[in-house]
Write an enzyme that holds these catalytic residues in place. Structure first.
Site, PDB file in Angstrom:
ATOM      1  N   SER A 143     -51.499  32.493  23.056  1.00 54.06           N
ATOM      2  CA  SER A 143     -50.279  32.851  22.341  1.00 54.06           C
ATOM      3  C   SER A 143     -49.904  34.306  22.619  1.00 54.06           C
ATOM      4  CB  SER A 143     -50.464  32.599  20.839  1.00 54.06           C
ATOM      5  OG  SER A 143     -49.262  32.775  20.138  1.00 54.06           O
ATOM      6  N   ASP A 297     -42.602  34.913  23.226  1.00 55.60           N
ATOM      7  CA  ASP A 297     -43.999  35.279  23.464  1.00 55.60           C
ATOM      8  C   ASP A 297     -44.550  34.474  24.643  1.00 55.60           C
ATOM      9  OD1 ASP A 297     -44.258  32.806  22.236  1.00 55.60           O
ATOM     10  OD2 ASP A 297     -45.929  33.385  20.966  1.00 55.60           O
ATOM     11  N   ASP A 299     -46.496  31.962  25.282  1.00 58.25           N
ATOM     12  CA  ASP A 299     -46.455  30.494  25.332  1.00 58.25           C
ATOM     13  C   ASP A 299     -45.132  29.945  24.801  1.00 58.25           C
ATOM     14  OD1 ASP A 299     -47.179  31.189  22.685  1.00 58.25           O
ATOM     15  OD2 ASP A 299     -48.071  29.234  22.342  1.00 58.25           O
ATOM     16  N   ASP A 301     -43.513  29.752  21.982  1.00 60.45           N
ATOM     17  CA  ASP A 301     -43.274  29.035  20.733  1.00 60.45           C
ATOM     18  C   ASP A 301     -42.668  29.957  19.678  1.00 60.45           C
ATOM     19  OD1 ASP A 301     -45.539  30.533  20.198  1.00 60.45           O
ATOM     20  OD2 ASP A 301     -46.718  28.879  19.394  1.00 60.45           O
TER      21      ASP A 301
END
Length: 568
Positions: A143, A297, A299, A301
């Site tokens: 993340s 960010d 990833d 999400d």
């Protein structure tokens, strides 16, 4: 240090010689950290620094977790061989290698795999789990953590991050794997025919579904400029294509940060909650005289927005952006007669109450869940079956939003589209997002929210966390920051205390304490689920920004004094 694990690694005859050499070169402190324990599998999967050792992210730990997960799948899904698993990964060190290892281990166990050919956003993984009717999914990502980290997240058959019950089951299977160091990870046999590679065609399928989620499909477009950066991560693969296809032709990408770079060379902190993540984009915005910056960010999400304010840029908090999105979506869906009697907004127990007020204006139901978007995703799937509620919007204060329940996880991709649409909508009225935010505060009150994040020495983290939670669980104070405490919710005990009364809290057990103060203020305390940190969330509400700011300073000073007393 777990000496048994250390000896197991040192004495292995199969382990990669380079790994063994790294172990011999590590000093005592590094060894103690690398073998402090085995990484504990939880609802966020695993996340740790990259390196050799049982407490680090490496090929052997990934293999162990995967073998445990495979055994779980075989026992709980008779259709696993037919339906398979979807695998995605981000830009971090070894992400592609770890994803390939997971795919090969699955194929070696005769399990079908859908593997993205390159890094792709988390919401795209969630979407294709449902699209292929797979039994679950795996995402190799850390993340928004810094470059030293990587992680392994598991998703259920609904495209939602697994909940505690399933994580606990999988954990038991992982604990029963004792031979991960004996695997020859480079030469074991697997069936390539079971690994299906997902290329660009599947991006188009995903993008077309998202385009259908726009709030105002017939809105007149203005050619306003905007900057987007993927911070070297997965959003760069899809978001620029999505915005171009939607008609937003003046999106300027930060080309240096469109590159998949595991070192995050151009950004000191790849977290869109941090203003320093926008440094390069702000420089570009000043050069081109652009007022808005979007950043996802690694990833993809979560997504953040910076807005020009005079000669500087203001980073909207997750609560502020959430209020803007919720206000826009409900207002427009109400105009289109799309809201229903059972329409619902979902937030978390640490999200600002401003969203609840906006939802109440449009007569929406509201449910507040524990921190973690998996709890929102779980409700989405439940109500999809029961039809008890119609989902309109869900969000958490850490820049996680979901516009439409086409997936069951937070989604920077579809949210980026609606943010651009929202900016365009207000541009037509000569209003900036800051103007609209001020209007919202004027209507509902000045809700000011703040998070205090305390990073702890990993050696003393458990004691610090226990001491902090015990203090607030057994609180004897009557006020904090000159505001009366009117109720306490202890989610570990699942009880709410107020006026000598106790009421059962109908949420899962969690290590969280929330203090309700007079005048719509509150404090919530919880340990981080992925890092050695204590997080404290504060809310105050007054009739002006100045009054709210002043009250927040008093409240924060009292909290800091309390923490000093606990830690000395």
């Amino acid at each position: 240090m777990n000496n048994k694990e250390y000896q197991k690694w040192i004495e292995s005859y199969v382990i990669n010689p380079d790994i063994k050499e790294q172990l011999f070169l590590m000093d005592q402190k590094e060894l103690e950290e690398a073998f402090a324990s085995e990484i504990e599998f939880g609802t966020a999967g695993i996340r740790a620094k990259i390196g050799p050792g049982s407490n680090r992210m490496n090929h052997y730990v990934v293999a162990k977790v995967t073998l445990g997960y495979i055994n779980y799948l075989k026992d709980h899904f008779t259709s696993i061989y037919e339906k398979g698993i979807v695998i995605a990964y981000d830009n971090r060190k070894f992400s592609q290698e770890f994803a390939g290892l997971v795919a090969n281990l699955m194929a070696a166990n005769n399990i079908k795999v859908y593997l993205f050919e390159d890094l792709r956003p988390t919401p795209q993984l969630s979407f294709f789990i449902k699209y292929f009717n797979a039994c679950g999914g795996i995402n190799i990502t850390a993340s928004h953590n810094n470059k030293d980290y990587n992680g392994y997240k598991v998703y259920d058959q609904n495209g939602c991050q697994i909940l505690v019950e399933e994580a606990d089951l999988i954990k038991k299977y992982i604990e029963n794997v004792h031979n991960e160091l004996e695997l020859d990870l480079h030469n074991f046999k697997h069936n390539d025919n079971l690994i299906h590679i997902l290329g660009d065609t599947y991006d188009d399928i995903f993008i077309d579904v998202i385009l259908d989620k726009m709030i105002n499909k017939n809105l007149e477009y203005r050619s306003f400029p905007i900057i987007y950066t993927g911070l070297h991560g997965t959003g760069s693969q899809v978001i620029p294509k999505l915005l171009a296809k939607a008609g937003f032709s003046h999106v300027f990408n930060i080309s240096e940060q469109l590159v998949s770079d595991p070192e995050f060379t151009t950004v000191p902190n790849p977290n869109p909650e941090s203003l320093e993540a926008y440094d390069l984009a702000i420089q570009k915005a000043h050069e081109l005289n652009i007022d808005y910056i979007l950043a996802s960010d690694p990833d993809a999400d979560r997504i953040g927005v910076c807005v020009r304010k005079d000669y500087e840029f203001k980073l909207l908090t997750g609560n502020e952006l959430g209020a803007l999105l919720l206000n826009y979506i409900l207002k427009e869906r109400n105009k289109q007669n799309l809201l229903q009697e059972n329409s619902l907004m979902i937030d978390t127990i640490v999200t600002s109450d401003l969203g609840k007020m906006i939802a109440a204006k449009y007569q929406l139901y509201n449910l507040s869940v524990l921190t973690g978007f998996k709890y929102i995703g779980s409700l989405i799937n439940e109500f999809e079956n029961t039809k008890e509620f119609k989902y309109e919007f869900g969000y958490e204060e850490s820049l996680g939003y979901l516009i439409d329940p086409y997936i069951a996880d937070k989604d920077a991709v579809s949210t980026s589209l609606v943010i651009c649409e929202m900016i365009n909508y207000y541009q037509i009225q000569n209003l900036s997002l800051l103007d609209v935010l001020e209007q919202i505060y004027h209507e509902y009150g000045y809700y000011l929210n703040k998070q205090i994040s305390i990073t702890l020495d990993s050696k003393f983290a458990k004691k610090r966390i226990d001491d902090t939670m015990n203090y607030f669980s057994n609180l004897e104070l009557e006020s904090i920051g000159n505001i009366d405490i009117v109720a306490v919710e202890d989610y570990n005990k699942q009880l709410r205390y107020s006026m000598n009364e106790q009421v059962k809290i109908m949420l899962p057990q969690a290590n969280v304490i929330k203090l309700f103060l007079a005048n719509d203020s509150w404090i919530a305390i919880r340990p981080s689920g992925t890092e050695p940190k204590i997080k404290i969330y504060l809310q105050v509400k007054r009739n002006s920004f100045e009054a709210s700011k002043e009250q927040m300073e008093v409240l924060q000073n009292d909290i800091n004094t309390i923490l000093e007393e606990i830690y000395t």
